[in-house]
Design an enzyme around this catalytic site. Structure first.
Site, PDB file in Angstrom:
ATOM      1  N   ASN A 149      -6.934  -4.787   4.948  1.00 17.33           N
ATOM      2  CA  ASN A 149      -7.431  -3.936   6.034  1.00 17.33           C
ATOM      3  C   ASN A 149      -8.085  -4.707   7.175  1.00 17.33           C
ATOM      4  O   ASN A 149      -8.953  -4.182   7.879  1.00 17.33           O
ATOM      5  CB  ASN A 149      -8.387  -2.876   5.486  1.00 17.33           C
ATOM      6  CG  ASN A 149      -7.664  -1.561   5.211  1.00 17.33           C
ATOM      7  OD1 ASN A 149      -6.925  -1.073   6.060  1.00 17.33           O
ATOM      8  ND2 ASN A 149      -7.875  -0.999   4.042  1.00 17.33           N
ATOM      9  N   GLU A 177      -3.906   1.785  -3.041  1.00 18.12           N
ATOM     10  CA  GLU A 177      -4.080   3.192  -2.670  1.00 18.12           C
ATOM     11  C   GLU A 177      -3.161   4.078  -3.526  1.00 18.12           C
ATOM     12  O   GLU A 177      -2.420   4.913  -3.024  1.00 18.12           O
ATOM     13  CB  GLU A 177      -3.838   3.422  -1.175  1.00 18.12           C
ATOM     14  CG  GLU A 177      -4.490   4.691  -0.653  1.00 18.12           C
ATOM     15  CD  GLU A 177      -4.455   4.840   0.855  1.00 18.12           C
ATOM     16  OE1 GLU A 177      -4.872   5.920   1.318  1.00 18.12           O
ATOM     17  OE2 GLU A 177      -4.036   3.912   1.570  1.00 18.12           O
ATOM     18  N   ASP A 223      -3.742  -5.018   0.459  1.00 17.89           N
ATOM     19  CA  ASP A 223      -4.105  -4.430   1.747  1.00 17.89           C
ATOM     20  C   ASP A 223      -5.560  -4.804   1.987  1.00 17.89           C
ATOM     21  O   ASP A 223      -6.467  -4.174   1.459  1.00 17.89           O
ATOM     22  CB  ASP A 223      -3.919  -2.913   1.698  1.00 17.89           C
ATOM     23  CG  ASP A 223      -4.389  -2.231   2.970  1.00 17.89           C
ATOM     24  OD1 ASP A 223      -4.716  -2.933   3.944  1.00 17.89           O
ATOM     25  OD2 ASP A 223      -4.430  -0.986   2.989  1.00 17.89           O
ATOM     26  N   TYR A 248      -7.481  -3.967  -2.761  1.00 20.20           N
ATOM     27  CA  TYR A 248      -7.438  -2.942  -1.721  1.00 20.20           C
ATOM     28  C   TYR A 248      -8.818  -2.903  -1.077  1.00 20.20           C
ATOM     29  O   TYR A 248      -9.752  -2.286  -1.581  1.00 20.20           O
ATOM     30  CB  TYR A 248      -7.067  -1.585  -2.318  1.00 20.20           C
ATOM     31  CG  TYR A 248      -7.060  -0.455  -1.320  1.00 20.20           C
ATOM     32  CD1 TYR A 248      -6.597  -0.647  -0.016  1.00 20.20           C
ATOM     33  CD2 TYR A 248      -7.509   0.811  -1.671  1.00 20.20           C
ATOM     34  CE1 TYR A 248      -6.591   0.396   0.897  1.00 20.20           C
ATOM     35  CE2 TYR A 248      -7.494   1.861  -0.771  1.00 20.20           C
ATOM     36  CZ  TYR A 248      -7.042   1.647   0.512  1.00 20.20           C
ATOM     37  OH  TYR A 248      -7.034   2.683   1.423  1.00 20.20           O
ATOM     38  N   ASP A 294       2.555   4.355   5.440  1.00 15.00           N
ATOM     39  CA  ASP A 294       2.401   3.765   6.765  1.00 15.00           C
ATOM     40  C   ASP A 294       2.361   2.235   6.699  1.00 15.00           C
ATOM     41  O   ASP A 294       2.257   1.566   7.726  1.00 15.00           O
ATOM     42  CB  ASP A 294       1.165   4.307   7.497  1.00 15.00           C
ATOM     43  CG  ASP A 294      -0.087   4.346   6.644  1.00 15.00           C
ATOM     44  OD1 ASP A 294      -0.016   3.969   5.456  1.00 15.00           O
ATOM     45  OD2 ASP A 294      -1.136   4.767   7.149  1.00 15.00           O
ATOM     46  N   HIS A 295       2.469   1.676   5.502  1.00 15.10           N
ATOM     47  CA  HIS A 295       2.554   0.234   5.302  1.00 15.10           C
ATOM     48  C   HIS A 295       3.962  -0.144   4.862  1.00 15.10           C
ATOM     49  O   HIS A 295       4.618   0.600   4.116  1.00 15.10           O
ATOM     50  CB  HIS A 295       1.591  -0.228   4.204  1.00 15.10           C
ATOM     51  CG  HIS A 295       0.152  -0.067   4.534  1.00 15.10           C
ATOM     52  ND1 HIS A 295      -0.666  -1.130   4.854  1.00 15.10           N
ATOM     53  CD2 HIS A 295      -0.641   1.037   4.570  1.00 15.10           C
ATOM     54  CE1 HIS A 295      -1.902  -0.694   5.075  1.00 15.10           C
ATOM     55  NE2 HIS A 295      -1.910   0.618   4.912  1.00 15.10           N
ATOM     56  N   ASN A 337       0.886  -1.173   0.000  1.00 15.65           N
ATOM     57  CA  ASN A 337       0.000   0.000   0.000  1.00 15.65           C
ATOM     58  C   ASN A 337       0.916   1.213   0.000  1.00 15.65           C
ATOM     59  O   ASN A 337       1.537   1.542   1.011  1.00 15.65           O
ATOM     60  CB  ASN A 337      -0.920   0.004   1.221  1.00 15.65           C
ATOM     61  CG  ASN A 337      -1.807   1.237   1.251  1.00 15.65           C
ATOM     62  OD1 ASN A 337      -1.376   2.355   0.952  1.00 15.65           O
ATOM     63  ND2 ASN A 337      -3.067   1.069   1.639  1.00 15.65           N
TER      64      ASN A 337
END
Length: 269
Positions: free
Chosen positions: A156, A38, A154, A110, A259-260, A11
């Site tokens: 989530n 993303e 991702d 995603y 942040d991944h 991501n």
């Protein structure tokens, strides 16, 4: 003899901003296929030249106007785009797939984050996430059997107790609620996928791929979650080198990081 195929999922949280991060990673780690989530751009805005210059000239992309979606597959090997299940009720750019010359299909997802409130009646983003999870298993179960298939992205959701820094404290937090974890695991198992991370790393060991931007020092606090996944179906498992599974946490640092962290797996060609 053909060489093994190294697949990375990441991501990237804006491909136009962080194309230099991808370039540096590709130079250091030499992946053959990079699946991004993303991407945050329309197709015409995707930095095609940057990817060709870094040795990944074959691209399958799906972007959209506005929002935080967008997925892409970049490869050193030719790609043929293939159909994907209907998973997103909002028709966001969240699912894409391509076939490699070996016949291996790589599916890149995603999954919606789901907002902050884990109540589908009060939070339509969470309702959308649960609907996506409900479609995931049946959608992949309908695909042609016997095809080697790897699903990455991702998703989530951190499904296991040790996929989050505190199981007890995060049980009521979106990404680790029973509503999500049970649906994800039910979908994975019903569609016949193996969770490669937990084949490679025992479930009693903590394992994270995401660390919040909110932490002043993410590495010191280490309050992570395993949101990024690599799955393989039965046909593909014969080629999977489970011991090659890697999370690359160093790339969570550096210049304007996502942040991944990227996650990689190697398969026999």
């Amino acid at each position: 003899m053909t060489r093994p195929i190294k697949i990375t999922t990441w991501n990237i949280n804006s491909v136009r901003l962080r194309a230099p991060n991808v370039e540096a990673f590709v130079a250091a780690e030499k992946p053959d296929v990079v699946c991004l989530q993303e991407t945050k751009c329309q197709d015409a805005e995707f930095p095609l030249k940057a990817f060709k210059d870094m040795g990944l000239p074959y691209l399958v992309i799906r972007g959209q106007r506005g929002g935080h979606a967008g997925v892409a597959i970049a490869s050193r090997l030719p790609l043929e785009q293939v159909d994907v299940p209907d998973l997103c009720r909002e028709n966001h750019a969240r699912v894409i797939a391509a076939r490699l010359p070996s016949g291996l299909e790589v599916h890149n997802i995603y999954l919606p984050a789901g907002g902050d409130t884990p109540d589908p009646d009060a939070n339509d983003k969470f309702a959308h996430k649960l609907d996506f999870l409900d479609r995931l298993g049946p959608g992949y179960k309908k695909l042609k059997k016997g095809v080697k298939r790897v699903l990455v992205g991702d998703l989530n959701v951190a499904p296991h107790e040790n996929d989050v820094w505190s199981h007890k404290q995060l049980l009521g937090i979106v990404s680790h609620t029973p509503q999500e974890t049970e649906r994800l695991e039910d979908s994975r198992k019903s569609a016949g996928f193996e969770d490669i991370a937990r084949l490679a790393v025992p479930e009693e060991q903590k394992l994270y791929t995401w660390w919040s931007y909110r932490a002043a020092d993410w590495a010191a606090s280490n309050r992570g979650r395993r949101l990024d996944h690599i799955w393989a179906n039965k046909a593909a498992m014969e080629d999977v080198k489970v011991s090659s599974y890697r999370i690359h946490p160093a790339w969570r640092s550096g210049w304007k990081p996502s942040d991944h962290a990227p996650v990689s797996l190697t398969l026999k060609a």
